[in-house]
Design a protein around this motif. Structure first.
Motif, short mmCIF file in Angstrom:
data_model
loop_
_atom_site.label_atom_id
_atom_site.label_comp_id
_atom_site.label_asym_id
_atom_site.label_seq_id
_atom_site.Cartn_x
_atom_site.Cartn_y
_atom_site.Cartn_z
N GLY A 148 0.79 -1.23 0.00
CA GLY A 148 0.00 0.00 0.00
C GLY A 148 0.83 1.28 0.00
O GLY A 148 0.28 2.38 0.03
N GLN A 149 2.15 1.15 -0.07
CA GLN A 149 3.00 2.34 0.12
C GLN A 149 3.07 3.22 -1.14
O GLN A 149 3.49 4.37 -1.07
CB GLN A 149 4.41 1.95 0.58
CG GLN A 149 4.42 1.08 1.84
CD GLN A 149 3.78 1.77 3.03
OE1 GLN A 149 4.34 2.73 3.56
NE2 GLN A 149 2.62 1.30 3.47
N HIS A 189 4.52 -1.48 -9.65
CA HIS A 189 4.41 -0.02 -9.71
C HIS A 189 5.37 0.53 -10.78
O HIS A 189 5.09 1.56 -11.40
CB HIS A 189 4.71 0.57 -8.33
CG HIS A 189 4.40 2.02 -8.21
ND1 HIS A 189 3.12 2.51 -8.31
CD2 HIS A 189 5.20 3.09 -8.01
CE1 HIS A 189 3.16 3.83 -8.18
NE2 HIS A 189 4.41 4.21 -8.00
N GLY A 205 2.33 9.52 3.35
CA GLY A 205 3.48 8.70 3.70
C GLY A 205 4.79 9.42 3.84
O GLY A 205 5.82 8.79 4.06
C1 LIG Z 1 7.63 8.54 1.24
C2 LIG Z 1 7.91 7.37 0.32
C3 LIG Z 1 9.18 7.20 -0.20
C4 LIG Z 1 9.45 6.12 -1.04
N1 LIG Z 1 10.72 5.98 -1.54
C5 LIG Z 1 11.02 4.92 -2.33
C6 LIG Z 1 12.32 4.72 -2.86
O1 LIG Z 1 13.25 5.47 -2.56
N2 LIG Z 1 12.53 3.66 -3.67
C7 LIG Z 1 11.52 2.77 -3.99
O2 LIG Z 1 11.76 1.81 -4.71
N3 LIG Z 1 10.29 2.94 -3.51
C8 LIG Z 1 10.00 3.98 -2.69
N4 LIG Z 1 8.72 4.12 -2.22
C9 LIG Z 1 7.67 3.18 -2.67
C10 LIG Z 1 7.69 1.89 -1.89
O3 LIG Z 1 8.89 1.17 -2.11
C11 LIG Z 1 6.51 0.99 -2.22
O4 LIG Z 1 6.50 0.02 -1.21
C12 LIG Z 1 6.54 0.27 -3.55
O5 LIG Z 1 6.73 1.12 -4.63
C13 LIG Z 1 5.20 -0.43 -3.82
O6 LIG Z 1 5.13 -1.59 -3.08
P1 LIG Z 1 3.82 -1.90 -2.23
O7 LIG Z 1 3.95 -3.30 -1.78
O8 LIG Z 1 3.69 -0.87 -1.18
O9 LIG Z 1 2.69 -1.83 -3.33
P2 LIG Z 1 1.22 -1.20 -3.35
O10 LIG Z 1 1.29 0.24 -3.03
O11 LIG Z 1 0.32 -2.05 -2.54
O12 LIG Z 1 0.87 -1.40 -4.88
C14 LIG Z 1 1.49 -0.66 -5.91
C15 LIG Z 1 0.88 -1.07 -7.26
O13 LIG Z 1 1.22 -2.41 -7.59
C16 LIG Z 1 0.08 -3.24 -7.70
N5 LIG Z 1 0.45 -4.52 -7.06
C17 LIG Z 1 0.98 -4.67 -5.81
N6 LIG Z 1 1.32 -5.97 -5.61
C18 LIG Z 1 0.99 -6.64 -6.74
C19 LIG Z 1 1.12 -8.00 -7.14
N7 LIG Z 1 1.65 -8.93 -6.34
N8 LIG Z 1 0.69 -8.36 -8.39
C20 LIG Z 1 0.16 -7.41 -9.21
N9 LIG Z 1 0.03 -6.11 -8.90
C21 LIG Z 1 0.45 -5.72 -7.67
C22 LIG Z 1 -1.04 -2.48 -7.00
O14 LIG Z 1 -2.29 -2.81 -7.55
C23 LIG Z 1 -0.64 -1.05 -7.26
O15 LIG Z 1 -1.05 -0.66 -8.54
C24 LIG Z 1 8.41 5.19 -1.37
C25 LIG Z 1 7.14 5.35 -0.82
C26 LIG Z 1 6.87 6.43 0.03
C27 LIG Z 1 5.49 6.59 0.58
#
Ligand SMILES: Cc1cc2nc3c(=O)[nH]c(=O)nc-3n(C[C@H](O)[C@H](O)[C@H](O)COP(=O)(O)OP(=O)(O)OC[C@H]3O[C@@H](n4cnc5c(N)ncnc54)[C@H](O)[C@@H]3O)c2cc1C
Ligand code: FES
Ligand code: FES
Lengths: 286, 160
Positions: free
Chosen positions: A32-33, A116, B45
């Protein structure tokens, strides 16, 4: 800033998740990040949210024939601590330190990061560098694809709406391989302006083979294949010359974080740094 | 959208409350449970004011839905200590003037409670790095780093 209404489902298995995605406007939530900020801004308003956090099978790192499989729900912090990954691919721990901040690394997942598809993100670069096979599960079964077919452009991938990314298989590297990751970002935890990863195997005093991946320089992570070929048989002193022009033909973003020119000039600096560090680590092993 | 029953353990107490699944966990804690120690800054976030512990590790409560709290174990800043019985981390923050307006403080306290257990924090740079996900508009961070330095020294048995 509140998300619009949605129907909330929490499947317990991959099959149930695939069934739940059979809806015209469903979205998966993993960590969800990335998704929740977009929902809070109402840039995304799915009618149905399929929460895969309860599917325990997806959260494992396992040894498989010829490599290591990372389940889609493995969190960034978990990957950084994992001993099997730490032994086989120490570059993962090195890179995870650059992903966001502690609380975000506790929640965010490899599957979410790949889906993503941010071109500056660490996981897409690592999976590209390590020749990972992305495993995708849908109604008709499981298929795998490499990063070149998987990543189209920022936020666009080969995933269909009703498919789930279930894991990634990273093939083992030869015993003597050294690897290194580095990036430049504006503040600790910010997305990289430019990121680089390298894997090097030595052949005596020369480079036996090398891989170089670049992030933040295009729509997807890139492999510098011409540089990789030129590095074969080169010495460490040749590296700077070989990578000098590695980004001249690329067209990175020109945005508030950095100009395209700055990105292009960072690439050879970081490339040289990671290649030399990887080569020195490879030497340390032999 | 209809409300659902959400059963969770908060600061050691198990309870069931009704809420819409889409409600942000930060709003759920503040509005449904009256736990207003968890602050809401940016709701995407970045600022860290809403940091809680979810099943033992820190998480942004603005990036979680109330529906996701069903079955979870949550600790908020209220679970750390109270004005009369402050947690050691709270005492260190008070002693070193590591807060001014206090808006960011609950998030910092929750993050510090985790990094003291998970990170080595050898240098002040390491401390700043580990705290980089929490923003403070008042203190300039210097006094926060001093408070955490004292806690780290205490943990490691080092006399400064
Ligand atoms: C303040 C902040 C700073 C950040 N800095 C960085 C950084 O420096 N580097 C970095 O890499 N990231 C960064 N992120 C993003 C973070 O790493 C996220 O965790 C990542 O991009 C998405 O992973 P998630 O599991 O949270 O996915 P989600 O937010 O749950 O999902 C992201 C997308 O992917 C899809 N999805 C998720 N899982 C699956 C699956 N298994 N199969 C198909 N579709 C799927 C969802 O439907 C959605 O569209 C940052 C986030 C924040 C809030
Ligand atoms: S309110 Fe959650 S991180 Fe800012
Ligand atoms: S004390 Fe005011 S924002 Fe930190």
């Amino acid at each position: 800033m509140k998300p619009a209404s949605f129907e909330y489902l929490r499947p317990g298995t991959v099959d149930e998740a695939i069934a739940a995605l059979d809806h015209e406007d469903a979205k998966i939530i993993a960590g969800g990040q990335s998704l929740v900020p977009m929902m809070n801004f109402r840039l995304v308003q799915p009618e149905r949210l399929v929460d895969i956090n309860g599917i325990a099978d997806l959260g494992q790192v396992t040894a498989v024939d010829g490599g290591v499989r990372i389940g889609a729900l493995v969190r960034h912090a978990q990957a950084a601590r994992d001993t099997m990954l730490g032994t086989a691919f120490p570059i993962i721990g090195e890179a995870m330190r650059h992903v966001a901040h502690v609380a975000i690394r506790n929640r965010g997942t490899i599957g979410g990061s790949l889906s993503h598809a941010d071109p500056s993100a660490e996981w897409p670069l690592l999976v590209s560098l390590l020749d990972g096979a992305i495993e995708i599960t849908g109604k008709s079964g499981v298929r795998t694809c490499g990063t070149e077919e998987f990543f189209f452009s920022p936020l666009m991938t080969d995933l269909e709406e009703d498919e789930l990314l279930t894991g990634v298989v990273l093939p083992s590297l030869p015993d003597g391989a050294g690897m290194a990751f580095d990036e430049v970002s504006q503040r600790a935890g910010d997305f990289a302006v430019v990121a680089c990863g390298a894997v090097v195997a030595m052949d005596g005093p020369c480079i036996g083979s090398a891989r170089l991946a670049l992030g933040g320089l295009g729509d997807t992570p890139l492999r510098a294949t011409e540089v990789e070929v030129a590095l074969t048989g080169a010495t460490l002193d040749d590296i700077a010359g070989i990578v000098a022009d590695c980004a001249v033909d690329l067209e990175p973003n020109d945005d508030m974080h950095a100009s395209a020119g700055y990105r292009r000039s960072l690439a050879p600096v970081l490339a040289r740094r990671v290649l030399i560090r990887a080569a020195e680590r490879a030497k340390g092993k032999t | 959208m209809t409300a659902i029953d959400i059963t969770l353990t908060v600061n050691g107490e198990t309870m069931t409350t009704r809420a819409e699944p889409r409600m942000l966990a930060s709003d759920f804690l503040r509005e449904k449970l009256g736990l207003t120690g968890t602050h809401v800054g940016c709701e995407h976030g970045v600022c860290g004011a809403c940091t809680i512990k979810l099943n033992g590790v820190t998480a942004r409560s603005c990036l979680l839905f109330a529906g996701q709290l069903d079955g979870a174990e949550v600790t908020t800043v209220e679970g750390l200590g109270s004005p009369r019985r402050m947690h050691r981390i709270q005492e260190a923050f008070r002693k070193h003037h590591a807060l001014q307006c206090g808006f960011c403080t609950p998030g910092f306290l929750m993050t510090v409670s985790e990094i003291l257990e998970t990170e080595e924090l050898r240098t002040d740079d390491d401390i700043r790095d580990a705290l980089s996900g929490n923003l403070c508009r008042c203190t300039g961070y210097e006094h926060i780093v001093r408070a955490v330095r004292e806690l780290v020294n205490e943990r490691d048995g080092v006399t400064a």
